[in-house]
Design a protein around this motif. Structure first.
Motif, PDB file in Angstrom:
ATOM      1  N   LYS A 119       0.843  -1.195   0.000  1.00 25.59           N
ATOM      2  CA  LYS A 119       0.000   0.000   0.000  1.00 25.59           C
ATOM      3  C   LYS A 119       0.879   1.247   0.000  1.00 25.59           C
ATOM      4  CE  LYS A 119      -3.973  -2.228   0.439  1.00 25.59           C
ATOM      5  NZ  LYS A 119      -5.037  -2.201  -0.579  1.00 25.59           N
ATOM      6  N   ASP A 120       0.248   2.401  -0.172  1.00 27.72           N
ATOM      7  CA  ASP A 120       0.997   3.652  -0.211  1.00 27.72           C
ATOM      8  C   ASP A 120       1.665   3.944   1.119  1.00 27.72           C
ATOM      9  OD1 ASP A 120       1.835   5.999  -1.662  1.00 27.72           O
ATOM     10  OD2 ASP A 120       0.429   7.142  -0.439  1.00 27.72           O
ATOM     11  N   THR A 121       1.014   3.584   2.218  1.00 27.77           N
ATOM     12  CA  THR A 121       1.584   3.767   3.550  1.00 27.77           C
ATOM     13  C   THR A 121       1.441   2.482   4.353  1.00 27.77           C
ATOM     14  OG1 THR A 121      -0.463   4.529   4.598  1.00 27.77           O
ATOM     15  CG2 THR A 121       0.929   6.205   3.543  1.00 27.77           C
ATOM     16  N   ALA A 122       2.281   2.339   5.369  1.00 31.28           N
ATOM     17  CA  ALA A 122       2.234   1.145   6.204  1.00 31.28           C
ATOM     18  C   ALA A 122       0.927   1.041   6.972  1.00 31.28           C
ATOM     19  CB  ALA A 122       3.419   1.135   7.167  1.00 31.28           C
ATOM     20  N   ILE A 123       0.373   2.179   7.370  1.00 33.38           N
ATOM     21  CA  ILE A 123      -0.919   2.171   8.077  1.00 33.38           C
ATOM     22  C   ILE A 123      -1.991   1.518   7.213  1.00 33.38           C
ATOM     23  CG2 ILE A 123      -2.810   3.704   8.757  1.00 33.38           C
ATOM     24  CD1 ILE A 123      -0.895   3.378  10.988  1.00 33.38           C
ATOM     25  N   GLU A 124      -1.969   1.796   5.910  1.00 30.72           N
ATOM     26  CA  GLU A 124      -2.947   1.195   5.002  1.00 30.72           C
ATOM     27  C   GLU A 124      -2.671  -0.286   4.769  1.00 30.72           C
ATOM     28  OE1 GLU A 124      -3.989   4.067   1.547  1.00 30.72           O
ATOM     29  OE2 GLU A 124      -2.002   4.682   2.244  1.00 30.72           O
ATOM     30  N   GLY A 125      -1.409  -0.698   4.979  1.00 25.73           N
ATOM     31  CA  GLY A 125      -1.031  -2.075   4.679  1.00 25.73           C
ATOM     32  C   GLY A 125      -0.979  -2.998   5.875  1.00 25.73           C
ATOM     33  N   VAL A 126      -1.570  -2.603   7.012  1.00 22.44           N
ATOM     34  CA  VAL A 126      -1.389  -3.366   8.248  1.00 22.44           C
ATOM     35  C   VAL A 126      -1.901  -4.811   8.163  1.00 22.44           C
ATOM     36  CG1 VAL A 126      -1.263  -1.419   9.843  1.00 22.44           C
ATOM     37  CG2 VAL A 126      -3.501  -2.369   9.228  1.00 22.44           C
ATOM     38  N   VAL A 127      -2.951  -5.048   7.440  1.00 21.70           N
ATOM     39  CA  VAL A 127      -3.505  -6.408   7.383  1.00 21.70           C
ATOM     40  C   VAL A 127      -2.492  -7.367   6.767  1.00 21.70           C
ATOM     41  CG1 VAL A 127      -5.302  -7.883   6.415  1.00 21.70           C
ATOM     42  CG2 VAL A 127      -5.899  -5.622   7.329  1.00 21.70           C
ATOM     43  N   LEU A 128      -1.963  -6.997   5.608  1.00 18.67           N
ATOM     44  CA  LEU A 128      -0.965  -7.851   4.963  1.00 18.67           C
ATOM     45  C   LEU A 128       0.315  -7.911   5.783  1.00 18.67           C
ATOM     46  CD1 LEU A 128       0.084  -9.567   2.641  1.00 18.67           C
ATOM     47  CD2 LEU A 128       0.734  -7.450   1.462  1.00 18.67           C
ATOM     48  N   LEU A 129       0.736  -6.791   6.351  1.00 17.96           N
ATOM     49  CA  LEU A 129       1.963  -6.771   7.148  1.00 17.96           C
ATOM     50  C   LEU A 129       1.872  -7.744   8.327  1.00 17.96           C
ATOM     51  CD1 LEU A 129       2.623  -2.932   7.075  1.00 17.96           C
ATOM     52  CD2 LEU A 129       4.040  -4.695   5.987  1.00 17.96           C
ATOM     53  N   LYS A 130       0.725  -7.787   8.961  1.00 21.75           N
ATOM     54  CA  LYS A 130       0.538  -8.731  10.060  1.00 21.75           C
ATOM     55  C   LYS A 130       0.606 -10.165   9.556  1.00 21.75           C
ATOM     56  CE  LYS A 130      -2.582 -10.083  13.789  1.00 21.75           C
ATOM     57  NZ  LYS A 130      -3.861  -9.812  14.487  1.00 21.75           N
ATOM     58  N   GLU A 131      -0.016 -10.436   8.413  1.00 19.56           N
ATOM     59  CA  GLU A 131       0.029 -11.786   7.842  1.00 19.56           C
ATOM     60  C   GLU A 131       1.469 -12.205   7.533  1.00 19.56           C
ATOM     61  OE1 GLU A 131      -2.971 -13.083   4.852  1.00 19.56           O
ATOM     62  OE2 GLU A 131      -3.593 -10.981   4.928  1.00 19.56           O
ATOM     63  N   LEU A 132       2.213 -11.303   6.927  1.00 16.18           N
ATOM     64  CA  LEU A 132       3.590 -11.620   6.562  1.00 16.18           C
ATOM     65  C   LEU A 132       4.452 -11.854   7.796  1.00 16.18           C
ATOM     66  CD1 LEU A 132       4.158  -9.060   3.658  1.00 16.18           C
ATOM     67  CD2 LEU A 132       3.740 -11.517   3.445  1.00 16.18           C
ATOM     68  N   GLN A 133       4.270 -11.005   8.804  1.00 10.49           N
ATOM     69  CA  GLN A 133       5.055 -11.170  10.025  1.00 10.49           C
ATOM     70  C   GLN A 133       4.704 -12.475  10.734  1.00 10.49           C
ATOM     71  OE1 GLN A 133       7.602  -9.638  11.189  1.00 10.49           O
ATOM     72  NE2 GLN A 133       7.724 -10.533  13.235  1.00 10.49           N
ATOM     73  N   THR A 134       3.439 -12.792  10.794  1.00 11.23           N
ATOM     74  CA  THR A 134       2.989 -14.019  11.465  1.00 11.23           C
ATOM     75  C   THR A 134       3.516 -15.261  10.754  1.00 11.23           C
ATOM     76  OG1 THR A 134       0.971 -12.916  12.242  1.00 11.23           O
ATOM     77  CG2 THR A 134       0.971 -15.322  12.207  1.00 11.23           C
ATOM     78  N   GLU A 135       3.467 -15.249   9.428  1.00 10.33           N
ATOM     79  CA  GLU A 135       3.834 -16.422   8.643  1.00 10.33           C
ATOM     80  C   GLU A 135       5.338 -16.550   8.442  1.00 10.33           C
ATOM     81  OE1 GLU A 135       3.217 -19.917   6.452  1.00 10.33           O
ATOM     82  OE2 GLU A 135       1.794 -18.741   7.650  1.00 10.33           O
ATOM     83  N   TYR A 136       6.021 -15.413   8.289  1.00  7.25           N
ATOM     84  CA  TYR A 136       7.423 -15.473   7.857  1.00  7.25           C
ATOM     85  C   TYR A 136       8.399 -14.770   8.798  1.00  7.25           C
ATOM     86  CZ  TYR A 136       5.161 -16.742   3.445  1.00  7.25           C
ATOM     87  OH  TYR A 136       4.407 -17.355   2.477  1.00  7.25           O
ATOM     88  N   GLY A 137       7.912 -14.185   9.875  1.00  8.56           N
ATOM     89  CA  GLY A 137       8.762 -13.382  10.740  1.00  8.56           C
ATOM     90  C   GLY A 137       9.913 -14.122  11.386  1.00  8.56           C
ATOM     91  N   ASP A 138       9.817 -15.445  11.461  1.00 11.77           N
ATOM     92  CA  ASP A 138      10.928 -16.216  12.018  1.00 11.77           C
ATOM     93  C   ASP A 138      11.930 -16.640  10.939  1.00 11.77           C
ATOM     94  OD1 ASP A 138       9.187 -17.948  10.731  1.00 11.77           O
ATOM     95  OD2 ASP A 138       9.396 -19.552  12.212  1.00 11.77           O
ATOM     96  N   ARG A 139      11.667 -16.247   9.668  1.00  9.28           N
ATOM     97  CA  ARG A 139      12.555 -16.630   8.572  1.00  9.28           C
ATOM     98  C   ARG A 139      13.207 -15.440   7.874  1.00  9.28           C
ATOM     99  NH1 ARG A 139       8.723 -20.096   4.891  1.00  9.28           N
ATOM    100  NH2 ARG A 139      10.654 -20.505   3.750  1.00  9.28           N
ATOM    101  N   ILE A 140      12.611 -14.257   8.034  1.00  7.19           N
ATOM    102  CA  ILE A 140      13.152 -13.044   7.413  1.00  7.19           C
ATOM    103  C   ILE A 140      12.656 -11.841   8.209  1.00  7.19           C
ATOM    104  CG2 ILE A 140      11.224 -12.705   5.790  1.00  7.19           C
ATOM    105  CD1 ILE A 140      13.352 -11.890   3.685  1.00  7.19           C
ATOM    106  N   GLU A 141      13.488 -10.820   8.312  1.00 12.91           N
ATOM    107  CA  GLU A 141      13.097  -9.610   9.037  1.00 12.91           C
ATOM    108  C   GLU A 141      12.231  -8.722   8.152  1.00 12.91           C
ATOM    109  OE1 GLU A 141      16.454  -7.458  10.490  1.00 12.91           O
ATOM    110  OE2 GLU A 141      17.387  -9.221  11.399  1.00 12.91           O
ATOM    111  N   LEU A 142      11.280  -8.050   8.787  1.00 12.92           N
ATOM    112  CA  LEU A 142      10.496  -7.014   8.124  1.00 12.92           C
ATOM    113  C   LEU A 142      10.784  -5.683   8.795  1.00 12.92           C
ATOM    114  CD1 LEU A 142       6.973  -8.667   7.671  1.00 12.92           C
ATOM    115  CD2 LEU A 142       8.884  -8.615   6.047  1.00 12.92           C
ATOM    116  N   CYS A 143      10.845  -4.633   7.988  1.00 16.67           N
ATOM    117  CA  CYS A 143      10.955  -3.265   8.495  1.00 16.67           C
ATOM    118  C   CYS A 143       9.867  -2.459   7.814  1.00 16.67           C
ATOM    119  CB  CYS A 143      12.336  -2.688   8.180  1.00 16.67           C
ATOM    120  SG  CYS A 143      12.609  -1.007   8.800  1.00 16.67           S
ATOM    121  N   LEU A 144       9.072  -1.753   8.601  1.00 18.46           N
ATOM    122  CA  LEU A 144       7.946  -1.006   8.057  1.00 18.46           C
ATOM    123  C   LEU A 144       8.386   0.375   7.603  1.00 18.46           C
ATOM    124  CD1 LEU A 144       5.157  -1.862  10.665  1.00 18.46           C
ATOM    125  CD2 LEU A 144       6.046  -3.225   8.757  1.00 18.46           C
TER     126      LEU A 144
END
Length: 251
Positions: A154-179
C-alpha cells in the motif's frame, strides 16, 4: 527481534542527527524525493566519519521502477562493491521482472556479493510493487535476503497493516520485516501493536533554508515550504521517546 528505528538519511548531517537523537540504524540515500537513489561514495565516507551507527546504503541507479537493463545492472554491482569498500554495513536494493515478480537470478547474485563481504542484503519497497507478496517473500527467503522494507503493498504502512501482520505471522521467524512509508511518532505504537513488527523506517523530514537559493529571477528551492529537506531533530526525538517508552513498558 529488538525495537529498531531506522532513519532515512541523505547527508552526513542527517546521519549525525540520527546518532545524537538515539536512532538505531541509518539508510543512506541520494534523491529521497525520487524514492531514493545510490548515494555518492563521498557522502558515505563522511557519514562514516560522524556516526558509529550501522549504515545500509541504497543501490538504485535511477528513478522509476525496478526492471533494469544490462548497463544498469552492471552499474549496481560496481556501486555495491564500492559502497561496501567505503564502509556500508548493508545494501538496499530490488530487482523485479517485467511481470512484477522478483528477479530471483539477479537477487541471488546481489545477495551473494553482500554476504561474501559480510554485510546485510535488504530488499527495498520494490516488494510493494509485486503482484503476489507471498510468492515474492518465499523467493526472497530462498535467495537469502536478510530483511524487507515494506508498506504492505500500500501507499503507507498504516494502510497495509492487514498484509503486514500476515507476513510477520507467517514469515517473521525466517526473514526480518521493516515497516516504511508514512511512519511517525503518532502511529508508531499502533503499527507495532497491529503488525508485530518492531522495526520502523522513517525520514523524520523538515525544511531547511539556504540564503543563496533564490534571486529575483531564479529559484532552486525544492518546495514552497523550504529550500531543501533533511532530518529534523525534534521529529526524530519524538519517535525515539515513543519507542523508548514502549521498550520500558515491555520489560
Amino acid at each position: 527481534m529488538a525495537y529498531c528505528v531506522e532513519v532515512l538519511a541523505a547527508s552526513p548531517k542527517d546521519c549525525e542527527i540520527a546518532e545524537q537523537c538515539g536512532a538505531n540504524r541509518i539508510e543512506l540515500n541520494n534523491g529521497i524525493h525520487l524514492g531514493g537513489l545510490t548515494p555518492s561514495i563521498g557522502t558515505l565516507i563522511m557519514a562514516r566519519n560522524v556516526t558509529t551507527l550501522p549504515i545500509v546504503a541504497m543501490v538504485r541507479p535511477r528513478p522509476g521502477g525496478f526492471h533494469y537493463d544490462a548497463m544498469e545492472v552492471e552499474t549496481m554491482f560496481i556501486d555495491a562493491k564500492q559502497l561496501i569498500d567505503a564502509g556500508a554495513n548493508g545494501l538496499v536494493f530490488g530487482f523485479l521482472k517485467a511481470d512484477r515478480s522478483v528477479d530471483a537470478s539477479l537477487t541471488k547474485r546481489f545477495v551473494k556479493v553482500c554476504h561474501e563481504h559480510h554485510v546485510e542484503a535488504i530488499f527495498h519497497r520494490a516488494f510493494d510493487c509485486v503482484q503476489d507478496p507471498f510468492a515474492a517473500i518465499e523467493v526472497l527467503i530462498e535467495c537469502g535476503v536478510d530483511r524487507i522494507l515494506t508498506s504492505g503493498l500500500k501507499d503507507t504502512a498504516i494502510e497495509g497493516v492487514v498484509l503486514l501482520k500476515e507476513l510477520q505471522t507467517e514469515y517473521g521467524d525466517r526473514i526480518e520485516l521493516c515497516l516504511g512509508s508514512g511512519i511517525s511518532a503518532e502511529n508508531a505504537l499502533s503499527l507495532i501493536d497491529q503488525t508485530g513488527v518492531k522495526q520502523l523506517h522513517g525520514s523524520f523530514k523538515g525544511w531547511y533554508e539556504d540564503p543563496t537559493t533564490r534571486t529575483e529571477n531564479v529559484s532552486y528551492a525544492f518546495s514552497n515550504s523550504g529550500d531543501y529537506d533533511g532530518v529534523k531533530p525534534e521529529k526524530l526525538k519524538q519517535m525515539i521517546d515513543v519507542i523508548n517508552t514502549k521498550k520500558a513498558d515491555s520489560i
